[in-house]
Design an enzyme around this catalytic site. Structure first.
Site, PDB file in Angstrom:
ATOM      1  N   LYS A  41       0.640  -1.277  -0.081  1.00 48.98           N
ATOM      2  CA  LYS A  41      -0.039   0.018   0.068  1.00 48.98           C
ATOM      3  C   LYS A  41       0.892   1.200  -0.046  1.00 48.98           C
ATOM      4  O   LYS A  41       0.606   2.294  -0.848  1.00 48.98           O
ATOM      5  CB  LYS A  41      -1.070   0.017   1.043  1.00 48.98           C
ATOM      6  CG  LYS A  41      -1.786   1.164   1.369  1.00 48.98           C
ATOM      7  CD  LYS A  41      -2.858   0.899   2.405  1.00 48.98           C
ATOM      8  CE  LYS A  41      -3.563   2.309   2.403  1.00 48.98           C
ATOM      9  NZ  LYS A  41      -4.629   2.211   3.645  1.00 48.98           N
ATOM     10  N   GLU A  61      10.472  -4.495   4.600  1.00 41.89           N
ATOM     11  CA  GLU A  61      10.789  -5.918   4.184  1.00 41.89           C
ATOM     12  C   GLU A  61      10.532  -6.100   2.653  1.00 41.89           C
ATOM     13  O   GLU A  61      11.121  -6.841   1.891  1.00 41.89           O
ATOM     14  CB  GLU A  61       9.502  -6.908   4.858  1.00 41.89           C
ATOM     15  CG  GLU A  61       9.912  -7.100   6.492  1.00 41.89           C
ATOM     16  CD  GLU A  61       9.261  -6.087   7.169  1.00 41.89           C
ATOM     17  OE1 GLU A  61       8.947  -4.982   6.861  1.00 41.89           O
ATOM     18  OE2 GLU A  61       9.230  -6.381   8.391  1.00 41.89           O
ATOM     19  N   GLY A  96      -4.950  -2.214   5.205  1.00 41.97           N
ATOM     20  CA  GLY A  96      -4.061  -3.339   4.440  1.00 41.97           C
ATOM     21  C   GLY A  96      -4.702  -4.604   5.045  1.00 41.97           C
ATOM     22  O   GLY A  96      -4.783  -5.598   4.085  1.00 41.97           O
ATOM     23  N   ARG A  97      -5.035  -4.958   6.103  1.00 41.17           N
ATOM     24  CA  ARG A  97      -5.704  -6.145   6.506  1.00 41.17           C
ATOM     25  C   ARG A  97      -7.135  -6.457   5.929  1.00 41.17           C
ATOM     26  O   ARG A  97      -7.870  -7.255   6.232  1.00 41.17           O
ATOM     27  CB  ARG A  97      -5.689  -6.312   7.961  1.00 41.17           C
ATOM     28  CG  ARG A  97      -6.452  -5.257   8.884  1.00 41.17           C
ATOM     29  CD  ARG A  97      -6.065  -5.315  10.279  1.00 41.17           C
ATOM     30  NE  ARG A  97      -6.538  -4.182  11.051  1.00 41.17           N
ATOM     31  CZ  ARG A  97      -5.974  -2.880  11.063  1.00 41.17           C
ATOM     32  NH1 ARG A  97      -4.664  -2.566  10.352  1.00 41.17           N
ATOM     33  NH2 ARG A  97      -6.412  -2.133  11.977  1.00 41.17           N
ATOM     34  N   GLU A 114      -4.531  -6.990  14.841  1.00 39.32           N
ATOM     35  CA  GLU A 114      -4.083  -5.678  14.455  1.00 39.32           C
ATOM     36  C   GLU A 114      -5.451  -4.738  14.636  1.00 39.32           C
ATOM     37  O   GLU A 114      -4.991  -3.355  14.813  1.00 39.32           O
ATOM     38  CB  GLU A 114      -3.545  -5.568  13.148  1.00 39.32           C
ATOM     39  CG  GLU A 114      -2.674  -4.664  12.674  1.00 39.32           C
ATOM     40  CD  GLU A 114      -1.850  -4.596  11.323  1.00 39.32           C
ATOM     41  OE1 GLU A 114      -0.691  -4.757  11.450  1.00 39.32           O
ATOM     42  OE2 GLU A 114      -2.555  -4.563  10.364  1.00 39.32           O
ATOM     43  N   HIS A 151      -3.668 -33.759  17.162  1.00 36.91           N
ATOM     44  CA  HIS A 151      -2.348 -34.395  17.707  1.00 36.91           C
ATOM     45  C   HIS A 151      -1.385 -33.526  18.252  1.00 36.91           C
ATOM     46  O   HIS A 151      -0.368 -33.680  18.428  1.00 36.91           O
ATOM     47  CB  HIS A 151      -2.183 -35.273  16.371  1.00 36.91           C
ATOM     48  CG  HIS A 151      -3.030 -36.133  16.220  1.00 36.91           C
ATOM     49  ND1 HIS A 151      -3.329 -37.441  16.609  1.00 36.91           N
ATOM     50  CD2 HIS A 151      -3.984 -36.193  15.174  1.00 36.91           C
ATOM     51  CE1 HIS A 151      -4.002 -38.219  15.965  1.00 36.91           C
ATOM     52  NE2 HIS A 151      -4.683 -37.378  15.240  1.00 36.91           N
ATOM     53  N   LYS A 193       9.486  -0.569  14.392  1.00 40.86           N
ATOM     54  CA  LYS A 193       9.978  -0.297  13.282  1.00 40.86           C
ATOM     55  C   LYS A 193      10.707   0.976  13.140  1.00 40.86           C
ATOM     56  O   LYS A 193      11.836   0.745  12.587  1.00 40.86           O
ATOM     57  CB  LYS A 193       8.703   0.422  12.139  1.00 40.86           C
ATOM     58  CG  LYS A 193       7.747  -0.896  11.648  1.00 40.86           C
ATOM     59  CD  LYS A 193       6.846  -0.197  10.548  1.00 40.86           C
ATOM     60  CE  LYS A 193       5.479  -0.852  10.390  1.00 40.86           C
ATOM     61  NZ  LYS A 193       4.865  -0.322   9.421  1.00 40.86           N
TER      62      LYS A 193
HETATM   63  O1  F6P Z   1       2.201  -4.204   9.875  1.00 36.53           O
HETATM   64  C1  F6P Z   1       1.899  -2.904   9.740  1.00 36.53           C
HETATM   65  C2  F6P Z   1       1.178  -2.679   8.357  1.00 36.53           C
HETATM   66  O2  F6P Z   1       1.195  -1.349   8.027  1.00 36.53           O
HETATM   67  C3  F6P Z   1      -0.196  -3.603   7.925  1.00 36.53           C
HETATM   68  O3  F6P Z   1      -1.026  -2.819   8.334  1.00 36.53           O
HETATM   69  C4  F6P Z   1       0.208  -3.693   6.421  1.00 36.53           C
HETATM   70  O4  F6P Z   1      -0.714  -4.873   6.119  1.00 36.53           O
HETATM   71  C5  F6P Z   1       1.576  -3.942   6.238  1.00 36.53           C
HETATM   72  O5  F6P Z   1       2.184  -3.291   7.295  1.00 36.53           O
HETATM   73  C6  F6P Z   1       2.233  -3.802   4.918  1.00 36.53           C
HETATM   74  O6  F6P Z   1       2.058  -2.585   4.402  1.00 36.53           O
HETATM   75  P1  F6P Z   1       2.169  -1.986   2.965  1.00 36.53           P
HETATM   76  O7  F6P Z   1       1.004  -2.701   2.216  1.00 36.53           O
HETATM   77  O8  F6P Z   1       2.116  -0.797   3.003  1.00 36.53           O
HETATM   78  O9  F6P Z   1       3.491  -2.459   2.589  1.00 36.53           O
END
Ligand code: F6P
Length: 546
Positions: free
Chosen positions: A208, A214, A268-269, A354, A385, A506
């Site tokens: 987003k 990452e 995002g979620r 979240e 199990h 972060k």
């Molecule tokens: O973990 C925090 C967060 O902002 C989530 O809410 C989101 O889904 C994820 O990081 C990834 O964010 P982006 O889509 O901006 O990379």
């Protein structure tokens, strides 16, 4: 709408008193006194059938909980969300994931803009792109067809498409296989690239913000993997982006013609049904993706129109609040009896934790009551199990959802599905009714073993059945949980749509990155434990033991 401090209401007080009456009662007695409860407490929603009868709740409980929901105006808040009101007050945003599945031809104006037209426009572009990839009209830089799609994203930009692809890949024609890379741990992308050919691999960089550490790290690694093999010019044929940040996409080197956008009102979620689902669409095809969206919409309609007592997500939410706040139970298990849904609990962890892992009300005042539960689970029967021992005889109680289907996704290979479902039904029965000491004794078990072999029961479950795990049914299940989370957040008076709690880690990580590169012994400004651990890491990294 004013923030409700729900624990200050008379309805809350009534529930607190009522809980003391219900706690000593066993599900065995509730069923004995009310044999119709299985019929009365079963709610249909779309293709879903939800049995709430194995809950430690009476008709009075459900009526008091409905009063609480009315007091908190949760259904009015849901309607406000659907209208596009800016419910996400800390980020000053509307919350409109429901618009992503509103049918073409309808309209919804927010700030003078028809968001449904925008949504359908992006969907059309996604479909066109998928058809080009599937037909071979879109090829890699050397002219090879695309056979592998690698989604690079994390959190909501990974969990949704990864979970749904695993759930639904049998519906695709397997022209392309999807892979999902999320972790900044280089072993994730390294392992995923093994066996893939650069010439036939397409990367979908999904973020987003297009700034997430990452994702940007993995995207840079993927870019160098492609350019090393195929040259700089290959990026245009091997990368597309899904984002709201066109500038950052362009800076990365992806032409914004190859970007699929979405909007700040999609959290995002809550984004698997936006362009974030592009990898899923590539995996299962545009028609199945449309059916997936239609499933969400069915539950959106149900939730918007069903009265409280037959409103499935609201009933789930109320029972969750009942246990979290009046019984003090901290966790909630989601147990799909369906291998394809094995990543569903992980998906729900982000959705629920979240959203509702919050400590203050919407108005910033501290909460005096507990909020979101710890959500966890794995596919049945594997969990049986592993940790079901604790579910049956442990000293903590974990309410659970048992999910099952009339038919498997694949043709039944011979008896598997009945065995699977027999286990689901057996677990719900055993958890609810247990095995009292008298029964154990009567079975001739030696006296000293009777306490060990007694099952207390009285452990609540919701059983959710559907005909089959189809794209539509998966959409329905996701929307069911989305709206459960919404209603719980509305009851607690919190903002379910921000996530400030992920920020501190972060920021600190960004501070630590250069410190890891510094020389041994360089001064660091953390607490003594963190300083020592960083020092130890540098030694382990630079002077590994033989
Ligand atoms: O973990 C925090 C967060 O902002 C989530 O809410 C989101 O889904 C994820 O990081 C990834 O964010 P982006 O889509 O901006 O990379």
């Amino acid at each position: 709408m004013p923030t409700v401090h729900i624990d200050q209401t008379s309805q809350w007080g009534a529930l607190r008193d009522h809980a003391e009456e219900v706690k000593p009662r066993h599900l065995r007695d509730l069923f004995a006194q009310d044999p119709d409860r299985a019929t009365r407490m079963t709610v249909p929603a779309g293709d879903l059938h939800l049995d709430f009868s194995k809950h430690r709740a009476t008709a009075v409980t459900m009526s008091l909980l409905a009063d609480l929901a009315a007091e908190a105006q949760v259904q009015e808040r849901f309607a406000a969300m659907l209208r596009g009101e800016r419910l996400n007050v800390t980020e000053d945003r509307a919350v409109l994931h429901t618009a992503l599945r509103q049918p073409a031809g309808t309209s919804l104006h927010v700030d003078g803009q028809d968001v449904i037209g925008d949504v359908q426009g992006v969907l059309g572009r996604m479909e066109h792109f998928c058809r080009r990839v599937h037909s071979g009209d879109w090829r890699g830089a050397t002219g090879e067809r695309i056979r592998s799609v690698v989604n690079i994203g994390i959190g909501g930009s990974d969990l949704g498409p990864a979970m749904a692809y695993e759930a639904l890949r049998a519906y695709g024609d397997r022209r392309v296989a999807c892979h999902f890379v999320s972790n900044v741990d280089g072993d994730d992308i390294a392992e995923n690239l093994i066996g893939l050919e650069p010439a036939s691999t397409l990367f979908v960089v999904a973020s987003k913000t297009f700034t997430t550490l990452e994702t940007m790290t993995n995207a840079a690694t993927a870019k160098s993997w492609i350019t090393t093999a195929l040259g700089d010019g290959a990026v245009a044929r091997h990368f597309v982006a899904v984002s709201t940040n066109a500038e950052a996409v362009a800076d990365f080197g992806i032409d914004i013609e190859q970007m699929f956008g979405f909007w700040d009102w999609v959290g995002g979620r809550y984004s698997v049904d936006s362009a974030i689902g592009l990898s899923l669409m590539l995996g299962i095809g545009p028609e199945h993706f449309r059916a997936f969206l239609d499933g969400f919409h069915q539950i959106d309609r149900h939730t918007a129109t069903a009265p409280a007592e037959v409103n499935a997500p609201l009933q789930m939410a109320l029972l969750g609040v009942w246990y979290r706040n009046f019984f003090g139970w901290q966790s909630h298990a989601v147990l799909p009896y369906c291998q394809e849904l094995s990543r569903f609990p992980a998906y729900l962890q982000q959705l629920d934790m979240e959203s509702n892992g919050k400590q203050v009300h919407l108005d910033g005042t501290p909460l005096d009551i507990d909020t979101g539960p710890i959500v966890w689970g794995t596919a049945g029967t594997n969990g049986q199990h592993a940790y079901y021992q604790l579910l049956h005889q442990g000293t903590t109680i974990v309410p659970a959802d048992l999910l099952g289907f009339g038919r498997p996704v694949h043709d039944d290979l011979g008896g598997h599905h009945d065995l699977l479902m027999a286990n689901l039904f057996a677990q719900g029965e055993a958890l609810a009714f247990g095995r009292p000491a008298e029964t154990v004794r009567a079975a001739g078990i030696p006296a000293e073993l009777v306490p060990h072999r007694t099952f207390p029961g009285n452990r609540p479950t919701t059983t959710i059945l559907a005909p089959r795990l189809t794209p539509s049914v998966l959409g329905q299940l996701i929307a069911l949980y989305e709206h459960k989370v919404f209603f719980q957040g509305a009851l607690w008076g919190i903002n379910s749509f921000d996530q400030w709690g992920v920020e501190l880690g972060k920021v600190l990580a960004q501070q630590i990155v250069p410190e890891l590169a510094a020389e041994a012994g360089a001064v660091m400004s953390h607490d003594p434990s963190t300083n020592a651990l960083i020092e130890r890491y540098r030694t382990l990294r630079d002077h590994p033991p033989d």
